[in-house]
Design an enzyme around this catalytic site. Structure first.
Site, PDB file in Angstrom:
ATOM      1  N   SER A 181       0.803   3.525   3.903  1.00 55.02           N
ATOM      2  CA  SER A 181       1.049   4.714   3.097  1.00 55.02           C
ATOM      3  C   SER A 181       2.432   5.296   3.401  1.00 55.02           C
ATOM      4  O   SER A 181       3.452   4.653   3.129  1.00 55.02           O
ATOM      5  CB  SER A 181      -0.073   5.733   3.317  1.00 55.02           C
ATOM      6  OG  SER A 181      -0.031   6.748   2.344  1.00 55.02           O
ATOM      7  N   ASP A 299      -6.528   3.267  -6.168  1.00 55.22           N
ATOM      8  CA  ASP A 299      -5.569   4.161  -5.519  1.00 55.22           C
ATOM      9  C   ASP A 299      -4.688   4.836  -6.568  1.00 55.22           C
ATOM     10  O   ASP A 299      -4.148   4.167  -7.456  1.00 55.22           O
ATOM     11  CB  ASP A 299      -4.707   3.332  -4.558  1.00 55.22           C
ATOM     12  CG  ASP A 299      -3.772   4.160  -3.695  1.00 55.22           C
ATOM     13  OD1 ASP A 299      -3.752   5.393  -3.837  1.00 55.22           O
ATOM     14  OD2 ASP A 299      -3.056   3.559  -2.877  1.00 55.22           O
TER      15      ASP A 299
END
Length: 364
Positions: A181, A299
């Site tokens: 991330s 996502d």
């Protein structure tokens, strides 16, 4: 820099004159006077039931930057089997939360070490809003300098600064930079900096590149945290059904991360957030090492990561894309023992092996 305090609970009672203006999962709260309050209580989405140890992994911590009190948690296979590749790993958390010591990050690094047989170096960095970007990227670069210093000291018998626990297992000629991330965003910027330096050096200019015994063979971006003013389709879709723990990442939360981590007044098109923003460097002119981009189908950040990989490929960069269609953001942290996580680590292992083989063939 704003004042910082650590509350006994989550946050002291606010008053109309000093109310909470930003709140990130109750872990970080910004008051109207600029005070940043961090909770000492761990996040509810970070289970404490994960094992602290693995039978085939040794680990320990070291401080790599004393002035900033930045720590690296180091993992290596046990028993030692000679020199093995090194995976430098940066955790996620929107640049605002997260730590190498969080139970889910630790559990993932244990499994990454055990299943790949590599040394894993989980490096901490300064967090926003106390330290706004590009502080985290600067710390990533500082860690790579520390790693180079370790390799240089280990190669020089007169030096006493090398950590023998690390250097006896680490093959500094096979280093990979990975990130999850926000950590993947750090990895991207390190790749760009290294690639620009190589181009500058080829042109006969002074530039910082791989030095000493450290050779970076590739980069692994796990669900990279990129942003932009213009919304993508996956962002507009918000959280798909079945996203599970990934549903914590609503569009509002993503915007909040950027709002408190970017330089004051910056938009999501800032170069740290958007690799293709109006002021971002031209990636076509960067000498990229191979890049593996991993995306999750559920996502919100999926489309940005896919677009990133496709744009790199379009300008001839060595990039691979691996998608986990039914997975949510951070799936390998929420379930480090799952089959999906196992397949992810296998994909990382294949990428590492292919980069090493390609480098050997090129040298032959």
């Amino acid at each position: 820099m704003p004042a910082v305090s650590v509350a006994a609970g989550c946050c002291p009672a606010s008053t109309p004159a000093n109310e909470v203006v930003e709140d990130i999962f109750g872990l970080v709260r910004i008051l109207s006077d600029g005070t940043v309050v961090r909770s000492p209580v761990g996040p509810v989405f970070c289970p404490t039931t994960f094992p602290e140890n693995h039978p085939s992994v040794e680990w320990k911590e070291a401080v790599y930057d004393k002035a900033k009190n930045l720590v690296v948690r180091m993992y290596k296979p046990s028993p030692a089997g000679g020199k093995v590749p090194v995976l430098v790993h940066f955790h996620g958390g929107g640049f605002c939360i997260g730590s190498p010591s969080w139970a889910n990050v630790h559990a993932f690094c244990l499994r990454l070490t055990a299943d790949t047989g590599a040394v894993v170096l989980s490096a901490g960095y300064r967090l926003a809003p106390e330290h706004r970007l590009p502080a985290a990227v600067d710390d990533g670069a500082a860690f790579m300098r520390w790693l180079r210093a370790q390799s240089s000291a280990s190669a020089n018998a007169a030096e006493a600064d090398a950590d023998a626990w690390l250097t006896e297992a680490a093959d500094f000629g096979r280093v990979f930079v990975t990130g999850d991330s926000a950590g993947a965003t750090i990895a991207h910027h390190l790749a760009v900096c290294a690639g620009v330096a190589v181009v500058a050096d080829d042109a006969g200019e002074a530039g910082e590149q791989d030095q000493d015994q450290v050779t970076i063979r590739g980069y692994v971006l796990l669900l990279p945290f990129f942003g932009g003013v213009e919304r993508t389709a996956s962002e507009q879709a918000e959280c798909p059904a079945g996203a599970g723990a990934g549903s914590l990442l609503s569009l509002d939360v993503l915007d909040r991360f950027w709002r408190v981590s970017l330089p004051a007044g910056a938009t999501r098109d800032h170069p740290v957030a958007n690799p293709f923003g109006p002021d971002s460097p031209d990636l076509g002119s960067v000498d990229f090492r191979p890049v593996l981009v991993v995306v999750a189908g559920l996502d919100l950040l999926r489309d940005r990561a896919v677009d990133y990989a496709e744009r790199l490929a379009a300008v001839g960069k060595p990039v691979e894309l691996a998608e986990f269609a039914g997975a949510a953001h951070g799936f390998f942290l929420h379930e480090p023992g799952s089959e999906a996580t196992c397949e992810l680590i296998r994909a990382v292992g294949r990428f590492v092996d292919s980069c090493v083989i390609s480098a050997s063939e090129a040298a032959a």
